[in-house]
Design a protein around this motif. Structure first.
Motif, PDB file in Angstrom:
ATOM      1  N   UNK A 175       0.960  -1.156   0.179  1.00  0.00           N
ATOM      2  CA  UNK A 175       0.222  -0.028  -0.061  1.00  0.00           C
ATOM      3  C   UNK A 175       0.916   1.304  -0.097  1.00  0.00           C
ATOM      4  N   UNK A 176       2.051   1.218   0.621  1.00  0.00           N
ATOM      5  CA  UNK A 176       2.882   2.059   0.564  1.00  0.00           C
ATOM      6  C   UNK A 176       3.532   2.526  -0.553  1.00  0.00           C
ATOM      7  N   UNK A 181       3.522   5.832  -5.705  1.00  0.00           N
ATOM      8  CA  UNK A 181       3.241   5.985  -6.830  1.00  0.00           C
ATOM      9  C   UNK A 181       2.024   7.176  -7.195  1.00  0.00           C
ATOM     10  N   UNK A 182       1.265   7.154  -6.587  1.00  0.00           N
ATOM     11  CA  UNK A 182      -0.032   8.186  -6.654  1.00  0.00           C
ATOM     12  C   UNK A 182       0.592   9.501  -6.631  1.00  0.00           C
ATOM     13  N   UNK A 183       1.709   9.856  -5.567  1.00  0.00           N
ATOM     14  CA  UNK A 183       2.460  11.154  -5.325  1.00  0.00           C
ATOM     15  C   UNK A 183       3.027  11.330  -6.539  1.00  0.00           C
ATOM     16  N   UNK A 184       3.696  10.336  -7.049  1.00  0.00           N
ATOM     17  CA  UNK A 184       4.697  10.605  -8.260  1.00  0.00           C
ATOM     18  C   UNK A 184       3.720  10.942  -9.258  1.00  0.00           C
ATOM     19  N   UNK A 185       2.499  10.550  -9.694  1.00  0.00           N
ATOM     20  CA  UNK A 185       1.602  10.840 -10.648  1.00  0.00           C
ATOM     21  C   UNK A 185       1.236  12.245 -10.404  1.00  0.00           C
ATOM     22  N   UNK A 186       0.952  12.611  -9.242  1.00  0.00           N
ATOM     23  CA  UNK A 186       0.589  13.925  -8.777  1.00  0.00           C
ATOM     24  C   UNK A 186       1.449  15.258  -9.039  1.00  0.00           C
ATOM     25  N   UNK A 187       2.698  14.780  -8.894  1.00  0.00           N
ATOM     26  CA  UNK A 187       3.879  15.616  -8.652  1.00  0.00           C
ATOM     27  C   UNK A 187       4.132  15.931 -10.393  1.00  0.00           C
ATOM     28  N   UNK A 298      10.655   3.015  -2.899  1.00  0.00           N
ATOM     29  CA  UNK A 298      10.470   4.273  -3.633  1.00  0.00           C
ATOM     30  C   UNK A 298      10.858   4.020  -5.117  1.00  0.00           C
ATOM     31  N   UNK A 299      11.849   3.313  -5.268  1.00  0.00           N
ATOM     32  CA  UNK A 299      12.343   2.822  -6.709  1.00  0.00           C
ATOM     33  C   UNK A 299      10.950   2.033  -7.382  1.00  0.00           C
ATOM     34  N   UNK A 300      10.002   1.207  -6.566  1.00  0.00           N
ATOM     35  CA  UNK A 300       9.248   0.502  -7.254  1.00  0.00           C
ATOM     36  C   UNK A 300       8.135   1.359  -7.432  1.00  0.00           C
ATOM     37  N   UNK A 301       8.022   2.752  -6.865  1.00  0.00           N
ATOM     38  CA  UNK A 301       6.721   3.465  -6.956  1.00  0.00           C
ATOM     39  C   UNK A 301       7.227   4.743  -7.889  1.00  0.00           C
ATOM     40  N   UNK A 302       8.371   4.578  -8.432  1.00  0.00           N
ATOM     41  CA  UNK A 302       8.742   5.574  -9.495  1.00  0.00           C
ATOM     42  C   UNK A 302       9.395   6.615  -9.102  1.00  0.00           C
ATOM     43  N   UNK A 303      10.363   6.542  -7.927  1.00  0.00           N
ATOM     44  CA  UNK A 303      11.071   7.625  -7.288  1.00  0.00           C
ATOM     45  C   UNK A 303      12.314   7.010  -7.167  1.00  0.00           C
ATOM     46  N   UNK A 304      13.444   8.043  -7.456  1.00  0.00           N
ATOM     47  CA  UNK A 304      14.821   7.871  -6.811  1.00  0.00           C
ATOM     48  C   UNK A 304      15.145   8.722  -5.964  1.00  0.00           C
ATOM     49  N   UNK A 325      12.314   6.964 -13.723  1.00  0.00           N
ATOM     50  CA  UNK A 325      11.988   5.891 -14.812  1.00  0.00           C
ATOM     51  C   UNK A 325      11.767   4.523 -14.289  1.00  0.00           C
ATOM     52  N   UNK A 326      11.457   4.217 -13.174  1.00  0.00           N
ATOM     53  CA  UNK A 326      11.295   2.756 -12.820  1.00  0.00           C
ATOM     54  C   UNK A 326      10.075   2.292 -13.205  1.00  0.00           C
ATOM     55  N   UNK A 327       9.884   1.150 -13.146  1.00  0.00           N
ATOM     56  CA  UNK A 327       8.513   0.393 -13.380  1.00  0.00           C
ATOM     57  C   UNK A 327       7.883   0.340 -12.258  1.00  0.00           C
ATOM     58  N   UNK A 328       6.560   0.785 -12.116  1.00  0.00           N
ATOM     59  CA  UNK A 328       5.969   0.699 -10.861  1.00  0.00           C
ATOM     60  C   UNK A 328       4.991  -0.609 -10.958  1.00  0.00           C
TER      61      UNK A 328
END
Length: 328
Positions: A175-176, A181-187, A298-304, A325-328
């Motif tokens: 869930x984290x 990943x939702x935050x990554x989409x928002x920002x 974080x990497x799995x969610x799209x963040x470095x 650029x990671x795959x979520x």
């Protein structure tokens, strides 16, 4: 939808009251009764949590504040000029003030998001009075689900999420990942995230932080029973439930429960629920991470993870992440 206040409009996307009812009934029907921790934060619950943050045993707040005071310039530099800062969960704003003071008038907008409208308004009004040159756009919403951001009043170079405290630990690992990943989409692709992450440490230190000697954390947990009594016509006898804290080594988290001290039956929204003596309602998880564990999440969610700041004891960390650029 926006609601006018004396200082600024509130962008109201609060969930319908039925969502609390449905979450409670669905949770109490489970074999292990449980209620999502976000429902702990009604107006009274939010104020009790602010008191928790001031307790001697509760190290996360004072440790994070010390990190922010020591590394404030670097944190502001990580956010960058003319940014829109979106805070997920509007607390007492102590940490927010340190960040706003560093960012100054250059901030395009500060957007606090919180599910408790009254608590949100109090924080937003106080900040608007103390920082009149910073545009403040409060959003009342359940930030664990998708919500819309108001258009900034002046151009923003980038959007940066701000998630202080150890609240990311309230989410189960998967869930984290979904929330990040939702935050990554928002920002967006040029966006970032400043986040507080509590680190793994001695179990006795952890237990004391979530079961303080003054009983404030117990009152915070039992306030959920008060809320159900008030809003859902429930019949919980608070004297027959105790606050219980457990360390789950396999999951790497502190678990908070409401423990029934006797066999009893409770009515909630017209539905009856039986409790055996010793049965619990699971109310909150507080997961702890190593630095490597959080970087992988974080990497799995799209963040470095770009930068990490910690205290001398490595109790807590503040981390700056950028969308990768990671795959979520």
């Amino acid at each position: 939808m926006s609601t006018s206040t004396s200082a600024h409009p509130v962008f109201d996307q609060a969930p319908a009251t039925e969502s609390f009812r449905e979450a409670v009934l669905n949770g109490l029907r489970r074999e292990q009764k449980q209620i999502p921790s976000k429902f702990l934060y009604d107006e009274r619950g939010s104020k009790l949590f602010d008191k928790i943050c001031e307790l001697d045993e509760y190290y996360p707040t004072r440790t994070e504040l010390a990190i922010m005071r020591e590394h404030g310039a670097a944190l502001a530099e990580a956010v960058g000029p003319e940014a829109r800062l979106v805070e997920y969960g509007s607390g007492s704003s102590l940490k927010t003030r340190l960040l706003l003071e560093r960012l100054g008038n250059d901030l395009a907008a500060y957007v606090p998001v919180d599910i408790s409208k009254n608590h949100l308004l109090e924080s937003a009004e106080a900040l608007a009075e103390d920082y009149p040159s910073i545009p403040i756009q409060p959003v009342c919403a359940d930030y664990t689900t998708a919500f819309d951001l108001p258009a900034p009043p002046r151009p923003a170079r980038r959007t940066v999420g701000y998630y202080p405290g150890s609240t990311i630990g309230n989410f189960r690992r998967e869930d984290a990942r979904a929330f990040l990943a939702q935050i990554a989409d928002t920002v967006g692709s040029d966006g970032g995230l400043l986040i507080g992450v509590d680190l793994k440490k001695d179990v006795e230190v952890l237990k004391a932080a979530y079961d303080d000697a003054e009983g404030v954390t117990a009152a915070f947990n039992k306030n959920l029973l008060r809320r159900m009594n008030r809003e859902l016509d429930a019949t919980f006898d608070l004297a027959t439930f105790e606050h219980q804290v457990l360390w789950n080594e396999a999951r790497g988290c502190i678990e908070s429960h409401l423990h029934s001290t006797t066999a009893q039956s409770v009515s909630v929204a017209g539905e009856s629920f039986a409790f055996e003596k010793g049965e619990t309602i699971h109310t909150e998880d507080s997961h702890k991470y190593t630095l490597d564990e959080f970087s992988s999440l974080a990497a799995r969610a799209g963040f470095d993870v770009e930068s990490v700041w910690t205290d001398e004891q490595s109790y807590f960390s503040v981390q700056h992440c950028t969308v990768g650029n990671q795959t979520r």
